[in-house]
Design a protein around this motif. Sequence first.
Motif, PDB file in Angstrom:
ATOM      1  N   ILE A   9       0.862  -1.180   0.000  1.00  0.00           N
ATOM      2  CA  ILE A   9       0.000   0.000   0.000  1.00  0.00           C
ATOM      3  C   ILE A   9       0.896   1.226   0.000  1.00  0.00           C
ATOM      4  N   GLN A  10       0.388   2.323  -0.525  1.00  0.00           N
ATOM      5  CA  GLN A  10       1.115   3.592  -0.433  1.00  0.00           C
ATOM      6  C   GLN A  10       0.663   4.299   0.836  1.00  0.00           C
ATOM      7  N   THR A  11       1.621   4.821   1.585  1.00  0.00           N
ATOM      8  CA  THR A  11       1.306   5.493   2.833  1.00  0.00           C
ATOM      9  C   THR A  11       1.233   7.005   2.642  1.00  0.00           C
ATOM     10  N   TYR A  12       0.812   7.680   3.674  1.00  0.00           N
ATOM     11  CA  TYR A  12       0.699   9.142   3.681  1.00  0.00           C
ATOM     12  C   TYR A  12       2.019   9.821   3.309  1.00  0.00           C
ATOM     13  N   THR A  13       3.139   9.252   3.767  1.00  0.00           N
ATOM     14  CA  THR A  13       4.446   9.840   3.470  1.00  0.00           C
ATOM     15  C   THR A  13       5.032   9.305   2.162  1.00  0.00           C
ATOM     16  N   LEU A  14       4.192   8.691   1.335  1.00  0.00           N
ATOM     17  CA  LEU A  14       4.543   8.187   0.008  1.00  0.00           C
ATOM     18  C   LEU A  14       5.477   6.984   0.040  1.00  0.00           C
ATOM     19  N   LYS A  15       5.481   6.264   1.144  1.00  0.00           N
ATOM     20  CA  LYS A  15       6.271   5.042   1.237  1.00  0.00           C
ATOM     21  C   LYS A  15       5.453   3.863   0.710  1.00  0.00           C
ATOM     22  N   GLN A  16       6.164   2.784   0.384  1.00  0.00           N
ATOM     23  CA  GLN A  16       5.532   1.503   0.115  1.00  0.00           C
ATOM     24  C   GLN A  16       5.543   0.729   1.432  1.00  0.00           C
ATOM     25  N   PHE A  17       4.409   0.112   1.769  1.00  0.00           N
ATOM     26  CA  PHE A  17       4.326  -0.697   2.983  1.00  0.00           C
ATOM     27  C   PHE A  17       3.655  -2.011   2.624  1.00  0.00           C
ATOM     28  N   TRP A  18       4.325  -3.120   2.934  1.00  0.00           N
ATOM     29  CA  TRP A  18       3.804  -4.449   2.664  1.00  0.00           C
ATOM     30  C   TRP A  18       3.106  -4.957   3.927  1.00  0.00           C
ATOM     31  N   PRO A  19       1.778  -4.903   4.001  1.00  0.00           N
ATOM     32  CA  PRO A  19       1.073  -5.333   5.208  1.00  0.00           C
ATOM     33  C   PRO A  19       1.310  -6.796   5.571  1.00  0.00           C
ATOM     34  N   LEU A  20       1.601  -7.638   4.584  1.00  0.00           N
ATOM     35  CA  LEU A  20       1.833  -9.049   4.864  1.00  0.00           C
ATOM     36  C   LEU A  20       3.319  -9.381   5.003  1.00  0.00           C
ATOM     37  N   ASP A  21       4.165  -8.378   4.864  1.00  0.00           N
ATOM     38  CA  ASP A  21       5.613  -8.562   5.015  1.00  0.00           C
ATOM     39  C   ASP A  21       6.210  -7.277   5.596  1.00  0.00           C
ATOM     40  N   PRO A  22       5.732  -6.886   6.776  1.00  0.00           N
ATOM     41  CA  PRO A  22       6.167  -5.603   7.341  1.00  0.00           C
ATOM     42  C   PRO A  22       7.595  -5.660   7.875  1.00  0.00           C
ATOM     43  N   ARG A  23       8.291  -4.558   7.711  1.00  0.00           N
ATOM     44  CA  ARG A  23       9.662  -4.444   8.219  1.00  0.00           C
ATOM     45  C   ARG A  23       9.783  -3.130   8.980  1.00  0.00           C
ATOM     46  N   ASP A  26      10.126   0.238   7.259  1.00  0.00           N
ATOM     47  CA  ASP A  26       8.979   0.763   6.519  1.00  0.00           C
ATOM     48  C   ASP A  26       7.988   1.498   7.417  1.00  0.00           C
ATOM     49  N   VAL A  27       8.138   1.341   8.714  1.00  0.00           N
ATOM     50  CA  VAL A  27       7.219   1.953   9.687  1.00  0.00           C
ATOM     51  C   VAL A  27       7.601   3.416   9.878  1.00  0.00           C
ATOM     52  N   ASP A  28       6.612   4.296   9.873  1.00  0.00           N
ATOM     53  CA  ASP A  28       6.860   5.729  10.029  1.00  0.00           C
ATOM     54  C   ASP A  28       5.799   6.317  10.956  1.00  0.00           C
ATOM     55  N   MET A 118       2.730  -5.389  14.328  1.00  0.00           N
ATOM     56  CA  MET A 118       3.123  -4.925  15.659  1.00  0.00           C
ATOM     57  C   MET A 118       4.555  -5.318  16.003  1.00  0.00           C
ATOM     58  N   ILE A 119       5.031  -6.445  15.504  1.00  0.00           N
ATOM     59  CA  ILE A 119       6.436  -6.817  15.707  1.00  0.00           C
ATOM     60  C   ILE A 119       7.345  -5.780  15.041  1.00  0.00           C
ATOM     61  N   ALA A 120       6.988  -5.355  13.832  1.00  0.00           N
ATOM     62  CA  ALA A 120       7.773  -4.324  13.134  1.00  0.00           C
ATOM     63  C   ALA A 120       7.707  -2.992  13.884  1.00  0.00           C
ATOM     64  N   VAL A 121       6.529  -2.636  14.411  1.00  0.00           N
ATOM     65  CA  VAL A 121       6.373  -1.393  15.173  1.00  0.00           C
ATOM     66  C   VAL A 121       7.225  -1.453  16.439  1.00  0.00           C
ATOM     67  N   ARG A 122       7.154  -2.573  17.148  1.00  0.00           N
ATOM     68  CA  ARG A 122       7.952  -2.743  18.371  1.00  0.00           C
ATOM     69  C   ARG A 122       9.432  -2.551  18.073  1.00  0.00           C
ATOM     70  N   ALA A 123       9.909  -3.188  17.016  1.00  0.00           N
ATOM     71  CA  ALA A 123      11.322  -3.092  16.662  1.00  0.00           C
ATOM     72  C   ALA A 123      11.700  -1.660  16.268  1.00  0.00           C
ATOM     73  N   LYS A 124      10.840  -1.016  15.508  1.00  0.00           N
ATOM     74  CA  LYS A 124      11.129   0.345  15.034  1.00  0.00           C
ATOM     75  C   LYS A 124      11.288   1.318  16.197  1.00  0.00           C
ATOM     76  N   PHE A 125      10.397   1.220  17.191  1.00  0.00           N
ATOM     77  CA  PHE A 125      10.377   2.216  18.260  1.00  0.00           C
ATOM     78  C   PHE A 125      10.937   1.706  19.586  1.00  0.00           C
ATOM     79  N   GLY A 126      11.477   0.491  19.585  1.00  0.00           N
ATOM     80  CA  GLY A 126      12.126  -0.023  20.777  1.00  0.00           C
ATOM     81  C   GLY A 126      11.189  -0.312  21.931  1.00  0.00           C
ATOM     82  N   LEU A 127       9.961  -0.720  21.621  1.00  0.00           N
ATOM     83  CA  LEU A 127       9.032  -1.081  22.690  1.00  0.00           C
ATOM     84  C   LEU A 127       9.529  -2.353  23.363  1.00  0.00           C
ATOM     85  N   VAL A 128       9.564  -2.327  24.689  1.00  0.00           N
ATOM     86  CA  VAL A 128      10.125  -3.432  25.454  1.00  0.00           C
ATOM     87  C   VAL A 128       9.011  -4.344  25.962  1.00  0.00           C
TER      88      VAL A 128
END
Length: 195
Positions: A9-23, A26-28, A118-128
């Motif tokens: 999908i294209q995001t608000y910041t014009l990124k490509q985001f793979w909902p079934l293969d999140p990294r 790609d999280v912003d 959520m795993i990608a979000v946790r990794a991106k922002f360092g959620l413990v």
Amino acid sequence: MDARRGDWIQTYTLKQFWPLDPRPEDVDIQDIGHALSMQCRFTGHCHTFYSVAEHCVRVSERAGTLMQQIGGFSHDVMRAMQWGLLHDAAEAYLVDLARPVKHDESMAAYRRAERQVMIAVRAKFGLVGGLPDEVKDADNDLLWTEARDLFPSCHPAWTWRGEPLAERIQPMTQPEAKAAFLARFSVLFGAEVAR
């Protein structure tokens, strides 16, 4: 670049985001804040617009209060507030489903996709760690408060599992909710974010 699973999908910041293969890369947070501020709680059935972004800000505040009430250390309070703010972050990329649909056995693939985001979000922002119990309790407290304040009345079949908060909700506009979400992120994560 290696092949990605599914389509993007294209995001608000014009990124490509793979909902079934999140990294994580790609999280912003701009995408999350914007998308959640555009989504209405209760699948849009409340009497006025109330965004998921505002809900997340309120859950973050309430989770911090609950953690303080049990005497949590400052790092535990911060962790609860961070998780509270981002507990629905996957909805920015997948949208939310109504609880009866989301928890049906036929929706296992959706729930797996949500966990992966959520795993990608946790990794991106360092959620413990995992989602703190105080965030789950805050989410429920807000559900009942929102039901009380955002519907003219509640259907008699509602099963109350908590006590609505004393504070009454006066919903923010979409731009206000987005700004509040990003401002809270800046404070909790010590990162400057354009609003």
